[in-house]
Design an enzyme around this catalytic site. Structure first.
Site, PDB file in Angstrom:
ATOM      1  N   HIS A 146       0.839  -1.064   0.033  1.00  0.00           N
ATOM      2  CA  HIS A 146       0.250   0.502   0.081  1.00  0.00           C
ATOM      3  C   HIS A 146       0.614   0.918   0.149  1.00  0.00           C
ATOM      4  O   HIS A 146       0.869   1.792   0.517  1.00  0.00           O
ATOM      5  CB  HIS A 146      -1.063   0.413   1.312  1.00  0.00           C
ATOM      6  CG  HIS A 146      -2.104  -0.835   0.915  1.00  0.00           C
ATOM      7  ND1 HIS A 146      -3.217  -0.997   1.178  1.00  0.00           N
ATOM      8  CD2 HIS A 146      -1.518  -2.454   0.945  1.00  0.00           C
ATOM      9  CE1 HIS A 146      -3.899  -1.637   0.817  1.00  0.00           C
ATOM     10  NE2 HIS A 146      -3.357  -2.982   1.374  1.00  0.00           N
ATOM     11  N   ARG A 414      -6.476 -12.632   0.693  1.00  0.00           N
ATOM     12  CA  ARG A 414      -7.218 -11.906   1.816  1.00  0.00           C
ATOM     13  C   ARG A 414      -7.574 -12.510   0.469  1.00  0.00           C
ATOM     14  O   ARG A 414      -7.200 -11.101  -0.776  1.00  0.00           O
ATOM     15  CB  ARG A 414      -6.523  -9.816   2.095  1.00  0.00           C
ATOM     16  CG  ARG A 414      -8.061  -9.156   2.625  1.00  0.00           C
ATOM     17  CD  ARG A 414      -7.362  -8.291   3.671  1.00  0.00           C
ATOM     18  NE  ARG A 414      -7.091  -7.806   2.384  1.00  0.00           N
ATOM     19  CZ  ARG A 414      -7.620  -5.903   2.726  1.00  0.00           C
ATOM     20  NH1 ARG A 414      -8.265  -5.663   3.581  1.00  0.00           N
ATOM     21  NH2 ARG A 414      -7.203  -5.286   1.532  1.00  0.00           N
ATOM     22  N   GLU A 537     -13.926  -4.108   9.982  1.00  0.00           N
ATOM     23  CA  GLU A 537     -13.776  -3.434   9.358  1.00  0.00           C
ATOM     24  C   GLU A 537     -14.800  -1.616   9.538  1.00  0.00           C
ATOM     25  O   GLU A 537     -13.938  -0.886  10.408  1.00  0.00           O
ATOM     26  CB  GLU A 537     -13.674  -3.070   8.137  1.00  0.00           C
ATOM     27  CG  GLU A 537     -12.614  -4.199   7.291  1.00  0.00           C
ATOM     28  CD  GLU A 537     -12.040  -4.263   5.835  1.00  0.00           C
ATOM     29  OE1 GLU A 537     -11.471  -3.726   5.819  1.00  0.00           O
ATOM     30  OE2 GLU A 537     -12.842  -5.161   5.814  1.00  0.00           O
ATOM     31  N   ASP A 577     -11.092   1.735   7.401  1.00  0.00           N
ATOM     32  CA  ASP A 577     -12.201   2.313   6.954  1.00  0.00           C
ATOM     33  C   ASP A 577     -13.192   2.602   8.583  1.00  0.00           C
ATOM     34  O   ASP A 577     -14.506   2.466   7.730  1.00  0.00           O
ATOM     35  CB  ASP A 577     -12.675   0.582   6.349  1.00  0.00           C
ATOM     36  CG  ASP A 577     -12.563   0.449   4.814  1.00  0.00           C
ATOM     37  OD1 ASP A 577     -12.822   1.063   4.064  1.00  0.00           O
ATOM     38  OD2 ASP A 577     -11.246  -0.549   4.521  1.00  0.00           O
ATOM     39  N   ARG A 615      -3.458  -1.416  10.593  1.00  0.00           N
ATOM     40  CA  ARG A 615      -2.992   0.363  10.495  1.00  0.00           C
ATOM     41  C   ARG A 615      -2.099   0.561   9.605  1.00  0.00           C
ATOM     42  O   ARG A 615      -1.744  -0.136   9.395  1.00  0.00           O
ATOM     43  CB  ARG A 615      -1.853   0.539  12.248  1.00  0.00           C
ATOM     44  CG  ARG A 615      -2.616  -0.009  13.346  1.00  0.00           C
ATOM     45  CD  ARG A 615      -1.103  -0.125  14.192  1.00  0.00           C
ATOM     46  NE  ARG A 615      -1.361   1.123  14.925  1.00  0.00           N
ATOM     47  CZ  ARG A 615      -0.045   1.178  14.732  1.00  0.00           C
ATOM     48  NH1 ARG A 615       1.552   1.329  14.436  1.00  0.00           N
ATOM     49  NH2 ARG A 615       0.393   2.945  15.426  1.00  0.00           N
ATOM     50  N   ARG A 750     -11.327   3.317  -1.236  1.00  0.00           N
ATOM     51  CA  ARG A 750     -10.131   3.316  -0.872  1.00  0.00           C
ATOM     52  C   ARG A 750      -9.646   4.180   0.376  1.00  0.00           C
ATOM     53  O   ARG A 750      -9.216   5.445   0.022  1.00  0.00           O
ATOM     54  CB  ARG A 750      -8.686   2.422  -1.603  1.00  0.00           C
ATOM     55  CG  ARG A 750      -9.531   0.742  -2.704  1.00  0.00           C
ATOM     56  CD  ARG A 750      -8.766   0.427  -2.794  1.00  0.00           C
ATOM     57  NE  ARG A 750      -9.034  -0.968  -2.649  1.00  0.00           N
ATOM     58  CZ  ARG A 750      -8.893  -1.857  -1.694  1.00  0.00           C
ATOM     59  NH1 ARG A 750      -8.472  -1.563  -1.049  1.00  0.00           N
ATOM     60  NH2 ARG A 750      -9.403  -3.219  -2.548  1.00  0.00           N
TER      61      ARG A 750
END
Length: 918
Positions: A146, A414, A537, A577, A615, A750
């Site tokens: 990410h 995932r 989430e 989220d 995190r 996102r």
């Protein structure tokens, strides 16, 4: 209040920043010319004048408006490079200050293990309680794909070299050597200037895999084994009768190549590539170290004692060189190299690895076999009085094999629960079980799925004609099963379900694992080496997480799977989220409450709970100092182990070289030990009252946040227009799309671009909005209520950390700059309505912070941030003005490569300089 160090203590930092800034200025003048240098210098001077209120911001903005785009690009590059170099200077200064404290004999600072040991010694824990608390000890930073930066490998290498050159420069008094080092610094910064910061194409997942793997060679191989050995030694010295840390406590993990939630680019080939490259990285390290060990262990059987097992290992090596007849250690290590070479050929056919040998040998089946041979070498060295040699490279290698094995790091899988439901529905339909799975009630789904888990019958066949989505998902899982079969169970240990809301969401994945052979039956009950992990989430999912876990553990088939993992169940918590859903304070409290509830239900069910914290780098996504964040967890939430994601530019900031990696990993371990073995919450019998207060505050904060984000007409238009969120999609920072679905809804966006966009515009909204209204409305005119919050702030690490992180974000926000971004919104009424709410809430939040903490300054408890704001934040000013100007041109129709590149450069520079931006 934390006292700031004296000016003399911070002068070396200013010297370093001046030095690096001066060299960068020389490079700009030499490479871009005097005109560009003058433009950069004028912008720098103007920024400092603005900070001193000697100049209006509009004047600097107007200067850029009059400059052609081609000349703005090198200005953006110059200030972007300065931010990167200033980061290095600040890291070096922190390192220097720690050394000063150590040399002065000061008490160890919090987050250092030395301080943790002092705290543990003070409470007199018994061996049995320590052994039980640390039975599942684990600290796992999980590297994720990410990125919120565009850092190239060359740029990364330059950073590393500049850091080392600056260390050498700070430790020499020889003027000639300093001159040489300054010339070397010029060369590195020149290389940086001539290297394109922005990629021409979007990152591929294979690039992300390689980027994640580089941290092992840069730091993890060096630091992790040593740190594990030290922690184990210190704990066993204190509790020699306790079987403490039978496994290494620090064991990194990765998502890169296995996380396909919303990323259509992850397929079966990617999973295989990720696992194989990780395996190659581990074997490459082990073989290289063995080659070095063979050179080092020159001991002769004529001059030292050699044990029988070592001699047998040497005799089995196949090394018949007469010159080495009396060198059993070299021969033994040669044989180990031969077996590991054969292991590499077996696991990774056709892959070239360094340090291999030609002699054919039988491969190691498991890392345990390699460790057994290395233990023979270790025991013989110690028997011969060479323990100090055994404690060097050999000890590090044994520690590395113990942690990294042949797999390097577990690869997490995932996927979103919606995908699982569609795939299972299709498989059940194909097998003739039911055509209406999606329409069944939750109870009926659970009954059907548990029935499938009690039989080995597959639901499909290799020749089945399935949809593209189902075929792809099964292909990925079959690839994972192949990885486990080849490399071992440690290669893939976790399967995470995004947006998990029910027991059926969990059981669907178990059925899919059965379909590909990753789950089998034992005495009629399912067993799997891969644990299925729910990810809660949203705010509502966090509130319902404990109920979902309770219901799942009541299902015998699911409980059997938990029991197969020694009664350990992992649960993942989503910080991103939940924040996007309900705002900063509501999300933080929902997470805390969820942990309390999960701890309670796991105890009631007799299972051990491990929490996995999702995190991000920024406070709006759960970021902030890791040590403080772990100590802020509720009682029982850590239990000796935790996993947490490491994302974005934070990965490089923490782990790009051994000194930083050691410091950050040590902080994680220190906090884990303290949270497990000490009472750190500090509320005692007042906990229930504190929880009730925060239940009310969180509801008020969520209401305030939702009024702006979800209920204000035109908010989405304001957000997409006043921030560069649309342009983030063009910034080649990762393989993942910006949205889960092709819509403009906030819920589908996102969290990374959501947070990054607000950060770029200096609003920082996800890190504070709603808190001010909550405190104001709850306190009202009641001084007793205000005093209760002040008391909680002093006593409760959770509340202290929430406010400290929020203050950090508020200190980095700048609503005068944000006002310039708001001017990009053409609808005046919309601009005034939304930005007006933001300004008012910002003021309320700052005031609430000051009333509760008693601090006049937002950085009163954070001297490091105070230094950063003072020394380099003025250099961010030009980047924001440049970004607004370029966005204005782009949206006015100047859609050129130069404008696009300029916008991307400013985004890169701001993300780098702000550090925890996404």
């Amino acid at each position: 209040m934390t006292d700031s160090p004296p000016a003399s203590a911070t002068e070396p930092l200013r010297d370093d920043i001046r030095l690096l800034g001066g060299i960068l200025g020389n490079v700009v003048r030499d490479q871009a010319g005097e005109e560009i240098f003058d433009l950069v210098e004028a912008a720098r001077v103007a920024s400092f004048r603005i900070r001193r209120s000697e100049m209006d911001r509009a004047d600097l903005a107007s200067r850029f408006a009059a400059v052609e785009t081609g000349s703005l690009i090198p200005v953006a590059r110059a200030f972007s490079h300065f931010g990167l170099l200033a980061n290095l200077a600040e890291d070096l200064h922190s390192e220097r200050r720690r050394a000063v404290h150590l040399q002065a004999g000061d008490p160890p600072q919090d987050s250092a293990l030395a301080a943790t040991y002092v705290k543990l010694d003070a409470v007199g824990l018994d061996a049995d309680s320590v052994a039980d608390a640390l039975a599942d000890a684990l600290v796992a930073p999980v590297i994720t794909a990410h990125p919120t930066e565009t850092r190239r490998r060359t740029v990364f290498d330059v950073q590393t070299t500049v850091t080392e050159l600056m260390r050498r420069r700070n430790h020499t008094v020889d003027p000639h050597e300093r001159d040489e080092l300054d010339r070397a610094l010029y060369r590195q910064i020149l290389t940086l200037w001539q290297t394109a910061l922005i990629r021409l194409s979007r990152l591929r997942i294979s690039d992300e895999i390689d980027n994640g793997l580089r941290y092992y060679d840069l730091a993890f191989f060096d630091v992790v084994p040593t740190l594990n050995a030290e922690v184990r030694r210190e704990l066993r010295r204190r509790w020699p009768d306790a079987a403490v840390l039978t496994r290494p406590i620090v064991r990194p993990g990765t998502w890169i190549g296995g996380d396909r939630d919303g990323n259509p680019n992850v397929d079966a080939e990617v999973v295989t590539t990720a696992a194989d490259r990780a395996c190659a990285t581990a074997l490459r390290h082990h073989l290289t170290e063995l080659a070095a060990l063979e050179r080092e262990l020159s001991m002769s059987a004529r001059t030292t004692v050699v044990t029988v097992p070592l001699q047998e290992l040497a005799d089995l090596s196949g090394d018949d060189d007469p010159a080495r007849d009396d060198e059993p250690y070299r021969r033994a290590v040669r044989g180990i190299r031969g077996r590991l070479t054969a292991t590499g050929s077996h696991l990774l056919p056709g892959v070239d690895l360094p340090g291999t040998v030609d002699e054919p040998r039988r491969p190691y089946r498991t890392p345990a076999q390699l460790l057994a041979d290395l233990a023979v070498v270790d025991a013989s060295l110690r028997a011969g009085g060479a323990g100090v040699i055994a404690d060097d490279r050999l000890a590090r290698l044994r520690g590395a094999v113990e942690v990294f094995g042949f797999h390097l790091a577990p690869l997490d899988l995932r996927q979103n629960s919606d995908v699982h439901e569609r795939v299972i529905a299709e498989l059940l339909s194909w097998a003739g079980v039911t055509d209406r799975y999606a329409a069944l009630s939750e109870d009926d789904k659970v009954a059907l799925l548990t029935a499938e888990l009690r039989i080995r019958r597959p639901l499909t066949s290799p020749d089945a004609q399935l949809s593209e989505e189902t075929a792809k998902e099964l292909g990925i899982l079959r690839a994972a099963a192949n990885v486990v079969q080849r490399i071992g169970n440690a290669a893939i240990e976790h399967y995470i379900i995004s947006m998990c809301t029910s027991v059926s969401d969990l059981l669907e994945v178990e059925v899919l694992l059965k379909e590909v052979g990753l789950l089998d039956l034992d005495a009629g009950y399912p067993r799997s080496s891969v644990q299925v992990i729910p990810l809660f989430e949203t705010i509502e999912d966090l509130r319902g997480g404990a109920s979902t876990l309770t219901a799942a553990l009541a299902v015998p088939e699911f409980r059997s799977l938990v029991d197969a993992h020694d009664g350990l169940q992992e649960v993942m918590l989503g910080y991103s989220d939940s924040n996007k859903d309900g705002g900063y304070l509501a999300a933080n409290w929902a997470l805390y409450r969820a942990e309390l509830d999960l701890v309670e239900v796991s105890r009631a069910a007799g299972v051990r709970l491990r929490l996995f914290h999702g995190r991000g780098g920024t406070v709006g996504r759960g970021g902030g100092p890791s040590y403080d964040a772990i100590l802020a967890q509720p009682p029982g939430a850590v239990q000796g182990s935790l996993r947490l994601t490491e994302q974005g530019e934070v990965i490089a900031a923490k782990y790009r070289e051994p000194v930083l990696a050691r410091r950050n990993l040590e902080a994680l371990v220190a906090a884990t030990l303290e949270s497990t073995l000490l009472d750190v919450e500090g509320l005692g019998s007042d906990a229930s009252a504190a929880y009730r207060i925060f239940d009310e505050l969180a509801d008020l904060a969520r209401d305030s946040y939702r009024r702006l984000v979800h209920d204000t007409p035109g908010f989405v238009e304001y957000f997409t227009t006043s921030t560069p969120v649309a342009e983030i999609g063009a910034l080649n920072i990762g393989s993942r799309p910006s949205s889960r679905k092709p819509t403009e809804a906030i819920a589908d966006l996102r969290a990374i671009p959501w947070v990054l966009a607000w950060t770029q515009s200096r609003v920082m909204l996800p890190g504070w909005y709603g808190t001010g209204s909550a405190v104001t409305d709850w306190v009202g005119d009641d001084p007793e209520r205000l005093e209760s919050l002040r008391t909680l702030y002093r006593r409760w690490p959770f509340f202290r950390t929430v406010l400290s992180n929020m203050a950090q974000v508020l200190a980095k926000s700048d609503l005068e700059l944000a006002a310039r971004y708001s001017e990009l919104v053409e609808d005046t009424d919309l601009r005034e309505r939304v930005f007006g709410q933001i300004v008012e809430e910002h003021a309320r939040t700052v005031e609430a912070y000051r009333r509760i903490t008693g601090y006049d300054s937002l950085v009163a408890d954070n001297p490091a941030l105070e230094r950063s704001l003072h020394n380099r934040f003025p250099y961010l000013e030009p980047l924001n003005h440049l970004q607004v100007e370029l966005l204005r041109r782009f949206r006015a129709g100047e859609d050129t490569e130069q404008v696009r590149r300029g916008i991307q450069l400013t985004m890169n520079g701001l993300a780098t300089a702000l550090r925890n931006s996404g």
